[in-house]
Design a protein around this motif. Sequence first.
Motif, PDB file in Angstrom:
ATOM      1  N   GLU A   1       0.813  -1.226   0.000  1.00 27.94           N
ATOM      2  CA  GLU A   1       0.000   0.000   0.000  1.00 27.94           C
ATOM      3  C   GLU A   1       0.841   1.268   0.000  1.00 27.94           C
ATOM      4  OE1 GLU A   1      -3.983  -1.629   2.383  1.00 27.94           O
ATOM      5  OE2 GLU A   1      -2.578  -0.336   3.415  1.00 27.94           O
TER       6      GLU A   1
ATOM      7  N   GLU B   1      -4.390   0.713   5.357  1.00 28.00           N
ATOM      8  CA  GLU B   1      -5.403   1.690   4.937  1.00 28.00           C
ATOM      9  C   GLU B   1      -6.823   1.162   5.154  1.00 28.00           C
ATOM     10  OE1 GLU B   1      -4.275   2.778   0.966  1.00 28.00           O
ATOM     11  OE2 GLU B   1      -2.404   3.656   1.722  1.00 28.00           O
ATOM     12  N   GLY B   2      -7.767   2.057   5.349  1.00 31.00           N
ATOM     13  CA  GLY B   2      -9.158   1.633   5.510  1.00 31.00           C
ATOM     14  C   GLY B   2      -9.937   2.646   6.309  1.00 31.00           C
ATOM     15  N   LYS B   3     -11.271   2.625   6.088  1.00 29.31           N
ATOM     16  CA  LYS B   3     -12.132   3.582   6.808  1.00 29.31           C
ATOM     17  C   LYS B   3     -12.690   2.903   8.048  1.00 29.31           C
ATOM     18  CE  LYS B   3     -13.747   5.574   2.480  1.00 29.31           C
ATOM     19  NZ  LYS B   3     -13.824   4.364   1.628  1.00 29.31           N
ATOM     20  N   GLY B   4     -11.988   2.972   9.146  1.00 34.58           N
ATOM     21  CA  GLY B   4     -12.513   2.419  10.384  1.00 34.58           C
ATOM     22  C   GLY B   4     -12.154   0.952  10.586  1.00 34.58           C
ATOM     23  N   TYR B   5     -12.499   0.470  11.787  1.00 38.28           N
ATOM     24  CA  TYR B   5     -12.103  -0.867  12.238  1.00 38.28           C
ATOM     25  C   TYR B   5     -12.453  -1.960  11.224  1.00 38.28           C
ATOM     26  CZ  TYR B   5     -11.448  -4.724  15.568  1.00 38.28           C
ATOM     27  OH  TYR B   5     -11.018  -5.859  16.196  1.00 38.28           O
ATOM     28  N   ASN B   6     -13.731  -2.043  10.848  1.00 40.78           N
ATOM     29  CA  ASN B   6     -14.164  -3.177  10.013  1.00 40.78           C
ATOM     30  C   ASN B   6     -13.499  -3.191   8.657  1.00 40.78           C
ATOM     31  OD1 ASN B   6     -15.778  -4.192  11.983  1.00 40.78           O
ATOM     32  ND2 ASN B   6     -17.627  -3.113  11.285  1.00 40.78           N
ATOM     33  N   ASP B   7     -13.354  -2.026   8.068  1.00 39.35           N
ATOM     34  CA  ASP B   7     -12.747  -1.932   6.752  1.00 39.35           C
ATOM     35  C   ASP B   7     -11.284  -2.408   6.808  1.00 39.35           C
ATOM     36  OD1 ASP B   7     -12.702  -1.343   4.072  1.00 39.35           O
ATOM     37  OD2 ASP B   7     -12.154   0.764   4.375  1.00 39.35           O
ATOM     38  N   ILE B   8     -10.567  -1.958   7.830  1.00 37.18           N
ATOM     39  CA  ILE B   8      -9.155  -2.348   7.977  1.00 37.18           C
ATOM     40  C   ILE B   8      -9.056  -3.850   8.227  1.00 37.18           C
ATOM     41  CG2 ILE B   8      -7.084  -2.083   9.427  1.00 37.18           C
ATOM     42  CD1 ILE B   8      -8.166   0.824  10.016  1.00 37.18           C
TER      43      ILE B   8
ATOM     44  N   ARG C   1      -9.804  -5.984   5.196  1.00 39.87           N
ATOM     45  CA  ARG C   1      -8.701  -5.922   4.233  1.00 39.87           C
ATOM     46  C   ARG C   1      -7.570  -6.886   4.640  1.00 39.87           C
ATOM     47  NH1 ARG C   1      -6.993  -1.096   0.916  1.00 39.87           N
ATOM     48  NH2 ARG C   1      -8.965  -0.214   1.573  1.00 39.87           N
TER      49      ARG C   1
ATOM     50  N   GLY D   1      -3.889   7.830  15.175  1.00 38.45           N
ATOM     51  CA  GLY D   1      -5.195   7.229  15.453  1.00 38.45           C
ATOM     52  C   GLY D   1      -5.163   6.501  16.790  1.00 38.45           C
TER      53      GLY D   1
ATOM     54  N   GLN E   1      -7.312   0.573  19.228  1.00 35.98           N
ATOM     55  CA  GLN E   1      -7.894  -0.067  18.029  1.00 35.98           C
ATOM     56  C   GLN E   1      -6.807  -0.858  17.297  1.00 35.98           C
ATOM     57  OE1 GLN E   1     -10.723   1.803  15.174  1.00 35.98           O
ATOM     58  NE2 GLN E   1      -9.083   1.570  13.684  1.00 35.98           N
TER      59      GLN E   1
END
Length: 344
Positions: A108, A157-164, A167, A212, A216
Motif C-alpha cells: 500500500e 489503509e481503511g475507513k474504520g475498524y471493520n474496513d481495515i 482488508r 489514530g 484499536q
Amino acid sequence: MGCVTGKNPLGLMVLVSSLLLSGLSLASELPSAEAIRSALKQAHERYQGLDDGANADYIPALAKVDSDIFGIVLVTVDGKVYSVGDVKSEVSIQSISKVFTMALVTEEKGVDALPKNVGVDATGQVFNSIHAIEQHKGHEMNPLVNAGAITTTSMVEGKGYNDIWNRILRYYSDFAGRELTVLEDIYHSEAETNQRNQAIAHLMYAYGHIEGDPLQATDIYTRQCSVGVNARDLGIMASTLANAGVNPVTGKALVDPENMPEILAVMATAGLYDDAGKWLYRTGLPAKSGVGGGIVAVSPGKFGIAAISPPLDEVGNSVRAQKAIADISAALGGNPYQVMPYKK
Ligand code: GLU
C-alpha cells in the motif's frame, strides 16, 4: 535460434548462453517429487516422538491446544503441494501474521514507509520489549516484533475498524488460497490478557509512530494473531513468498516481486525471535515463527515450507517444526547461500 530440445544439446547450450548474455537467469531447479516426499516422511518420523518444549501459556487458551498436532507441508513454486502428518488441525497464526501485514503495508505504501516509521533492524531484545522502544523512541526496530507489528497494523489503509480488518483478513486468505477465520476462543483469551501490548501501543503512539487510536490498532493486531491456519495454509502462504509474491496454487499476485527481497530480508534477520541468527546460520532460510507453534520458511525461487507443532523451546520457537524444516531444507538444497563455484 531453431528448435531446442533435450535431444539437441548444442541448441540447449545456445539457449542457455543467450539467456545468460541477456541478463536473464534460468528458473532454479526444483527438487524431485520423490526427494521431497522422502525428506518429509523422514523428518516427520524422526521428530514425531520428540516431546521437548511446552505450549505457550501466557495467552491462557494456547495452553489448551493439543500438543501432539504435528504436520509439515512443502509447496514448490510450480504449485505442487506435498504434505505429511496432521495438515488439517488449525492453530492460531500468531506472530507469523506479522509478515503478511508487513507485506500489505509495503504494497500500500511502498518499501520506504516501514523503515521510516518502524525500522528494519533486529532489536537484540525480546519480541515484546518495552526497553527496545525506549532506547530509540520507537525507531530502530522492525515489523516482526510487537511494537513494530502493532504499528504496522495501524498503518493499514481503511475507513474504520471493520474496513481495515476485512482488508487484512482478505489478504491473508488470498495467501492461503481459502477463506480464513478467527479462532474466537484464542482471540478472547488474548484480548483479556494483552495489557502489555496495549502499553506498547500507547508508547508507540506517544512517540508519534501510531496515528489514530492505539487500542484499536492493538485489538486488530490481536485479531490478526488469532486467525486459524493449518499446515497446508501455512505451506501455501510460505510458497507465495518463495514465488515472488504470486500464490503458486491459485495464481493470484499478492506482492510486487520488486518488494519481496525487503520482506524476506526482515524475516531473515528477525524471524525466529532471539534465535534468528542461529536459525539463519544453520539453514539460510528467511522464516517466521509464532507462539501458536507454526513456522513458515522460504527457499526463494524454489519452495515454501511450513510445520506446526505447538510445544515451544525457551525462546518461543516450535521444537519439532524447527528441526523438521531444517532437515528437509538441507536434504533438498534449500539454503539460498549454498552455491557452487562458477565454472569457466
Ligand atoms: N499475539 C502474540 C503476542 O502479541 C504473538 C506472539 C508471537 O507469536 O510471537 O504476544
